[in-house]
Design a protein around this motif. Structure first.
Motif, PDB file in Angstrom:
ATOM      1  N   ARG A  36       0.823  -1.574  -0.074  1.00  0.00           N
ATOM      2  CA  ARG A  36      -0.094   0.089   0.121  1.00  0.00           C
ATOM      3  C   ARG A  36       0.668   1.352   0.237  1.00  0.00           C
ATOM      4  O   ARG A  36       0.140   2.375  -0.538  1.00  0.00           O
ATOM      5  N   ASP A  37       2.365   1.069   0.579  1.00  0.00           N
ATOM      6  CA  ASP A  37       2.309   2.626   0.798  1.00  0.00           C
ATOM      7  C   ASP A  37       3.773   2.590   0.109  1.00  0.00           C
ATOM      8  O   ASP A  37       5.112   3.233   0.012  1.00  0.00           O
ATOM      9  N   THR A  50       0.928  12.148   1.107  1.00  0.00           N
ATOM     10  CA  THR A  50       1.665  11.403   0.355  1.00  0.00           C
ATOM     11  C   THR A  50       1.730  11.300  -1.147  1.00  0.00           C
ATOM     12  O   THR A  50       0.591  11.079  -1.380  1.00  0.00           O
ATOM     13  N   TYR A  52       0.825   7.843  -1.906  1.00  0.00           N
ATOM     14  CA  TYR A  52      -0.536   6.868  -1.578  1.00  0.00           C
ATOM     15  C   TYR A  52      -0.878   7.130  -0.317  1.00  0.00           C
ATOM     16  O   TYR A  52      -0.975   8.586   0.849  1.00  0.00           O
ATOM     17  N   SER A  54      -2.543   7.993   2.837  1.00  0.00           N
ATOM     18  CA  SER A  54      -2.373   8.385   4.075  1.00  0.00           C
ATOM     19  C   SER A  54      -3.005   8.641   5.192  1.00  0.00           C
ATOM     20  O   SER A  54      -3.143   8.586   6.538  1.00  0.00           O
ATOM     21  N   THR A  55      -4.223   9.204   4.685  1.00  0.00           N
ATOM     22  CA  THR A  55      -4.844  10.286   6.032  1.00  0.00           C
ATOM     23  C   THR A  55      -6.646  10.043   6.233  1.00  0.00           C
ATOM     24  O   THR A  55      -7.309   9.486   4.687  1.00  0.00           O
ATOM     25  N   ASP A  58      -8.827  10.538   2.644  1.00  0.00           N
ATOM     26  CA  ASP A  58      -8.149  10.004   1.047  1.00  0.00           C
ATOM     27  C   ASP A  58      -9.186   9.325   0.871  1.00  0.00           C
ATOM     28  O   ASP A  58      -9.550   8.215   1.844  1.00  0.00           O
ATOM     29  N   ASP A  75      -4.214  -0.231   8.117  1.00  0.00           N
ATOM     30  CA  ASP A  75      -5.072   0.477   8.458  1.00  0.00           C
ATOM     31  C   ASP A  75      -5.987   1.368   7.852  1.00  0.00           C
ATOM     32  O   ASP A  75      -6.182   2.428   7.746  1.00  0.00           O
TER      33      ASP A  75
END
Length: 91
Positions: A36-37, A50, A52, A54-55, A58, A75
């Protein structure tokens, strides 16, 4: 007095831009396996924090592809909206 008005106007502009930063819509490409990252696994529009998802602002779309995807999502509850257009194996 004029410079104070400009200062407050500039602060408001910076605060508005900061509040928009991090809001993005991501689409999975799987260009680099299943992490994912990894930046190469996503395309995006907006102003992401970022490269990818991440918040909590998103949005994520996982498109349909023959054979499905395997994606390591960590997460996932932190994301705003996740749309899956076919079968996906969450590894």
């Amino acid at each position: 007095m004029r410079s104070v008005g400009r200062l407050w106007g500039g602060c408001a502009l910076v605060m508005a831009a900061a509040s928009l930063a991090g809001a993005a819509t991501f689409t999975w490409t799987g260009g680099r396996c299943c992490d994912r990252d990894e930046c190469d696994n996503w395309t995006y529009t907006g102003l992401p924090a970022t490269c990818y998802p991440s918040t909590s602002s998103d949005d994520v779309t996982i498109p349909s592809i023959y054979g499905g995807w395997t994606i390591d999502l960590v997460d996932i509850e932190l994301l705003d909206d996740v749309t899956i257009l076919d079968s996906v194996d969450f590894g």
